[in-house]
Design a protein around this motif. Structure first.
Motif, PDB file in Angstrom:
ATOM      1  N   ARG A   1     -18.538  -5.634  40.556  1.00  0.00           N
ATOM      2  CA  ARG A   1     -18.188  -6.585  39.769  1.00  0.00           C
ATOM      3  C   ARG A   1     -16.663  -6.422  39.307  1.00  0.00           C
ATOM      4  NH1 ARG A   1     -23.053  -6.839  35.138  1.00  0.00           N
ATOM      5  NH2 ARG A   1     -24.440  -8.229  36.764  1.00  0.00           N
ATOM      6  N   SER A   2     -15.998  -5.202  39.150  1.00  0.00           N
ATOM      7  CA  SER A   2     -14.958  -4.698  38.683  1.00  0.00           C
ATOM      8  C   SER A   2     -14.012  -5.130  39.882  1.00  0.00           C
ATOM      9  CB  SER A   2     -14.639  -3.729  38.207  1.00  0.00           C
ATOM     10  OG  SER A   2     -14.831  -2.521  39.324  1.00  0.00           O
ATOM     11  N   LEU A   3     -14.202  -4.704  41.140  1.00  0.00           N
ATOM     12  CA  LEU A   3     -13.513  -4.692  42.384  1.00  0.00           C
ATOM     13  C   LEU A   3     -13.355  -6.180  43.014  1.00  0.00           C
ATOM     14  CD1 LEU A   3     -13.789  -1.562  44.163  1.00  0.00           C
ATOM     15  CD2 LEU A   3     -12.026  -2.110  42.635  1.00  0.00           C
ATOM     16  N   PHE A   4     -14.484  -6.906  43.048  1.00  0.00           N
ATOM     17  CA  PHE A   4     -14.640  -8.083  43.625  1.00  0.00           C
ATOM     18  C   PHE A   4     -15.016  -9.286  42.907  1.00  0.00           C
ATOM     19  CE2 PHE A   4     -16.790  -4.614  46.316  1.00  0.00           C
ATOM     20  CZ  PHE A   4     -15.530  -4.347  47.077  1.00  0.00           C
ATOM     21  N   ALA A   5     -16.282  -9.275  42.230  1.00  0.00           N
ATOM     22  CA  ALA A   5     -17.029 -10.403  41.714  1.00  0.00           C
ATOM     23  C   ALA A   5     -15.813 -11.137  40.300  1.00  0.00           C
ATOM     24  CB  ALA A   5     -18.181 -10.216  40.917  1.00  0.00           C
TER      25      ALA A   5
END
Length: 158
Positions: free
Chosen positions: A131-135
């Motif tokens: 979630r933090s890196l991509f989404a």
């Protein structure tokens, strides 16, 4: 052989043979290397020192057992950015470099992308990381997660 010679001349068969041995085990005694490549120990020592000095050998590292921290899940992630512009790519590179869970990161051709090797203790941890890196990252258009079933050939297994 001087450092200058190594920089201007390609690696010869002795250098390549030495590197092949060191890639498998960088703690192989120089006398053993010398016997295997048919050089004197002093010649092997000079060649290794020259390759370290000119950047052919960039590091001597210890590969730590992945089980040291307990069970881990290895995940390969293919990340596609919205575009390949430097002002987008460079901050993403920095983000991936500073993220401890990202063990390896490759900027690759095709669709403005990266391939990451990620190590997490469990899938819940990966969900938070993803979630933090991509989404939730506006620079990322899509990402694909591949969970590793078995490390058939990995750095820890020569």
């Amino acid at each position: 052989m001087s450092e200058t010679n190594y920089r201007t001349n390609p690696l010869d068969r002795f250098d390549r043979a030495i590197l092949d041995i060191l890639r498998r085990d960088n703690r192989t005694p120089q006398r053993t290397i010398a016997e295997r490549v048919n050089l004197s120990p002093a010649a092997v020592q000079r060649r290794i020192a020259a390759m370290e000095a000119n950047g052919t050998i960039i590091a001597n590292v210890a590969i730590v057992s992945p089980t040291l921290e307990g069970p881990r899940i290895a995940i390969v992630v293919e990340v596609h950015l919205v575009n390949d512009r430097s002002e987008l790519v460079e901050p993403i590179k920095a983000l991936f470099r500073q993220t401890v869970e990202v063990q390896q990161c490759y900027y690759v051709t095709g669709n403005g992308g990266f391939v990451l090797i990620v190590s997490v203790p469990d899938m819940a941890s990966y969900e938070v990381l993803a979630r933090s890196l991509f989404a939730d990252n506006d620079a990322v258009s899509t990402y694909r997660t591949l969970v590793v079933l078995d490390a058939v050939k990995a750095p820890a297994a020569p």
